[in-house]
Design a protein around this motif. Sequence first.
Motif, PDB file in Angstrom:
ATOM      1  N   LYS A   1       1.230 -15.241   3.635  1.00 21.09           N
ATOM      2  CA  LYS A   1       2.263 -14.627   3.897  1.00 21.09           C
ATOM      3  C   LYS A   1       1.957 -13.158   3.601  1.00 21.09           C
ATOM      4  N   SER A   2       0.866 -12.507   3.870  1.00 18.34           N
ATOM      5  CA  SER A   2       0.234 -11.044   3.629  1.00 18.34           C
ATOM      6  C   SER A   2       1.319 -10.193   4.424  1.00 18.34           C
ATOM      7  N   PHE A   3       1.630 -10.583   5.640  1.00 19.74           N
ATOM      8  CA  PHE A   3       2.437  -9.573   6.278  1.00 19.74           C
ATOM      9  C   PHE A   3       3.788  -9.458   5.727  1.00 19.74           C
ATOM     10  N   SER A   4       4.421 -10.484   5.377  1.00 21.54           N
ATOM     11  CA  SER A   4       5.794 -10.349   4.807  1.00 21.54           C
ATOM     12  C   SER A   4       5.578  -9.723   3.529  1.00 21.54           C
ATOM     13  N   ILE A   5       4.484  -9.897   2.541  1.00 23.18           N
ATOM     14  CA  ILE A   5       4.601  -8.949   1.623  1.00 23.18           C
ATOM     15  C   ILE A   5       4.442  -7.340   1.831  1.00 23.18           C
ATOM     16  N   LEU A   6       3.446  -6.979   3.010  1.00 29.17           N
ATOM     17  CA  LEU A   6       3.571  -5.598   3.147  1.00 29.17           C
ATOM     18  C   LEU A   6       4.645  -5.304   3.766  1.00 29.17           C
ATOM     19  N   ARG A   7       5.393  -5.804   4.603  1.00 25.71           N
ATOM     20  CA  ARG A   7       6.651  -5.672   5.139  1.00 25.71           C
ATOM     21  C   ARG A   7       7.712  -5.206   4.163  1.00 25.71           C
ATOM     22  N   THR A   8       7.654  -6.132   2.990  1.00 22.06           N
ATOM     23  CA  THR A   8       8.769  -5.623   1.819  1.00 22.06           C
ATOM     24  C   THR A   8       8.195  -4.440   1.346  1.00 22.06           C
ATOM     25  N   THR A   9       7.135  -4.520   0.654  1.00 21.78           N
ATOM     26  CA  THR A   9       6.418  -3.577  -0.378  1.00 21.78           C
ATOM     27  C   THR A   9       6.454  -2.171   0.374  1.00 21.78           C
ATOM     28  N   LEU A  10       6.120  -2.133   1.579  1.00 18.40           N
ATOM     29  CA  LEU A  10       5.845  -0.863   2.379  1.00 18.40           C
ATOM     30  C   LEU A  10       7.056  -0.448   3.187  1.00 18.40           C
ATOM     31  N   ASN A  11       7.953  -1.301   3.112  1.00 20.35           N
ATOM     32  CA  ASN A  11       9.312  -1.202   3.898  1.00 20.35           C
ATOM     33  C   ASN A  11       9.018  -0.627   5.498  1.00 20.35           C
ATOM     34  N   LEU A  12       8.319  -1.614   6.076  1.00 14.15           N
ATOM     35  CA  LEU A  12       7.888  -1.595   7.494  1.00 14.15           C
ATOM     36  C   LEU A  12       8.961  -1.827   8.448  1.00 14.15           C
ATOM     37  N   CYS A  13      10.044  -2.482   8.097  1.00 13.20           N
ATOM     38  CA  CYS A  13      11.191  -2.850   8.982  1.00 13.20           C
ATOM     39  C   CYS A  13      12.400  -2.227   8.590  1.00 13.20           C
ATOM     40  N   VAL A  14      12.884  -1.234   9.219  1.00 13.03           N
ATOM     41  CA  VAL A  14      14.151  -0.575   8.486  1.00 13.03           C
ATOM     42  C   VAL A  14      15.346  -0.746   9.418  1.00 13.03           C
ATOM     43  N   ASP A  15      16.387  -1.242   8.868  1.00 12.69           N
ATOM     44  CA  ASP A  15      17.540  -1.512   9.690  1.00 12.69           C
ATOM     45  C   ASP A  15      18.366  -0.542  10.317  1.00 12.69           C
ATOM     46  N   GLN A  16      18.603   0.535   9.631  1.00 12.77           N
ATOM     47  CA  GLN A  16      19.227   1.762  10.160  1.00 12.77           C
ATOM     48  C   GLN A  16      18.444   2.782  10.351  1.00 12.77           C
ATOM     49  N   VAL A  17      18.124   3.148  11.559  1.00  6.57           N
ATOM     50  CA  VAL A  17      17.237   4.215  11.860  1.00  6.57           C
ATOM     51  C   VAL A  17      18.180   5.208  12.713  1.00  6.57           C
TER      52      VAL A  17
ATOM     53  N   ALA B   1      10.123   5.218  10.884  1.00  6.30           N
ATOM     54  CA  ALA B   1      10.385   4.082  11.478  1.00  6.30           C
ATOM     55  C   ALA B   1      11.217   4.187  12.814  1.00  6.30           C
ATOM     56  N   TYR B   2      11.384   5.552  13.151  1.00  7.68           N
ATOM     57  CA  TYR B   2      11.914   5.952  14.400  1.00  7.68           C
ATOM     58  C   TYR B   2      11.041   5.976  15.437  1.00  7.68           C
ATOM     59  N   VAL B   3       9.828   5.897  15.510  1.00  6.64           N
ATOM     60  CA  VAL B   3       8.935   5.873  16.413  1.00  6.64           C
ATOM     61  C   VAL B   3       8.982   4.598  17.214  1.00  6.64           C
ATOM     62  N   HIS B   4       9.155   3.557  16.381  1.00  5.57           N
ATOM     63  CA  HIS B   4       9.389   2.312  17.219  1.00  5.57           C
ATOM     64  C   HIS B   4      10.692   1.628  16.938  1.00  5.57           C
ATOM     65  N   SER B   5      11.916   2.535  16.902  1.00  2.00           N
ATOM     66  CA  SER B   5      13.018   1.988  16.796  1.00  2.00           C
ATOM     67  C   SER B   5      13.241   1.151  15.758  1.00  2.00           C
ATOM     68  N   GLY B   6      12.720   1.198  14.419  1.00  2.00           N
ATOM     69  CA  GLY B   6      13.078   0.240  13.333  1.00  2.00           C
ATOM     70  C   GLY B   6      11.647  -0.124  12.727  1.00  2.00           C
ATOM     71  N   TYR B   7      10.444   0.027  13.383  1.00  2.08           N
ATOM     72  CA  TYR B   7       9.361  -0.268  12.674  1.00  2.08           C
ATOM     73  C   TYR B   7       8.358   0.721  12.337  1.00  2.08           C
ATOM     74  N   ALA B   8       7.969   0.881  11.129  1.00  3.93           N
ATOM     75  CA  ALA B   8       7.134   1.978  10.712  1.00  3.93           C
ATOM     76  C   ALA B   8       5.877   1.524  11.041  1.00  3.93           C
ATOM     77  N   PRO B   9       4.855   2.334  11.492  1.00  5.93           N
ATOM     78  CA  PRO B   9       3.460   1.875  11.901  1.00  5.93           C
ATOM     79  C   PRO B   9       2.669   1.839  10.379  1.00  5.93           C
ATOM     80  N   LEU B  10       2.041   0.530  10.289  1.00  2.27           N
ATOM     81  CA  LEU B  10       1.342  -0.002   8.962  1.00  2.27           C
ATOM     82  C   LEU B  10       0.517   1.219   8.469  1.00  2.27           C
ATOM     83  N   SER B  11      -0.349   1.716   9.405  1.00  6.83           N
ATOM     84  CA  SER B  11      -1.447   2.674   9.200  1.00  6.83           C
ATOM     85  C   SER B  11      -0.664   3.983   8.514  1.00  6.83           C
ATOM     86  N   VAL B  12       0.347   4.409   9.082  1.00 10.26           N
ATOM     87  CA  VAL B  12       0.985   5.785   8.588  1.00 10.26           C
ATOM     88  C   VAL B  12       1.606   5.586   7.312  1.00 10.26           C
ATOM     89  N   ARG B  13       2.208   4.299   7.024  1.00  6.96           N
ATOM     90  CA  ARG B  13       2.788   3.905   5.735  1.00  6.96           C
ATOM     91  C   ARG B  13       1.785   3.959   4.540  1.00  6.96           C
TER      92      ARG B  13
END
Length: 341
Positions: free
Chosen positions: A195-211, A220-232
């Motif tokens: 569950k590596s991505f799940s941990i990264l998604r939560t820890t780095l706040n990759l998925c943002v509900d309200q953008v 996260a605005y660049v992908h309408s709710g998803y923040a690029p992992l590399s930039v995070r």
Amino acid sequence: KQWYQRRVAIPGTDIKSKQVLLTSKDSVFNVVRDYNFNAVPPFLGKRAKQINAAYDERKTAKSLDQLKTFVSKLPHMQAEKKSLEIFTAVAALVKKKVDTKGFLKNLEVEQLLREGQDVDKLNEEIEEMIYKKAPLVTILRLLCIQSISGDGIKPKLLEFYKKEICNSYGFHHLVTFHRLQKAGLLVMQDKYPKKSFSILRTTLNLCVDQVDERDPNDIAYVHSGYAPLSVRLVNWITQRSGLKYLADMEKHLHGPTFQDFQQQPAGNQLQDRLESSENHTLVYYIGGCTFAEISALRFIAQLHPNNATFTIATTKLINGTSLLETLIEPSSRDTIPDFSN
């Protein structure tokens, strides 16, 4: 500098193509290049009104000085008006694409896969796309997202996808699956996934509900709710006193990671320059970088509390489609030369 092709419909004639050189010197492109598409039409409309208002100044100009001022601004106004015409035409073409039912459906499936929601239902969506023979690159993109976000795909499901895709698109795509697996983009899930991505998604706040795509406060605005992992990760490192905070994340990242520190000789010009610019960071993408990642890095540079400057380097500019196309095995019909002529 980047060359882009613009297709413009001329009334009463066939569709023609024109190449347009886009640089940061173009006042319109310099702004919209980092915008989410949904923010582009309002900006173009507002700027067009401003240009029209500037042209109307000639009607109110009465003195010679007022006329001279208007004439001095005329070349810039004409250039910006031409640029607005170009980007309005491009925006219309893009809007025609993003408003299609297929595009919106694919976008929804991608977002749900990243968030790990309704995976079983999404498998049915992907299966239906295979039966309808949707573009293969679109299907593989969804499978790769599912694999990365779920630490692989369950063995039986992956074998099912292989069978159905080979039956629908050709058995030469067994080579495609091998390449995707070798690249780590499409792999079989372990019995006990980490569950590596799940941990990264939560820890780095990759998925943002309200953008807010028009007035964003998060990358996260660049992908309408998803923040690029590399930039995070870049933002995480530069705001948290160096690489020591990356250690907890390394075990969850795909592929090897390492840290290296170099000492420059005393009196070295590069060392002097680095010491005078402590917040200057070089971000180098090996294998490829997307325009979305570049825009996200520009965005965090604007908001960075320490006035950080980022220099971005990469071996290639890519997107999801161009990356997968390098891994898709062409059919024999595409590789055998035609000797009929």
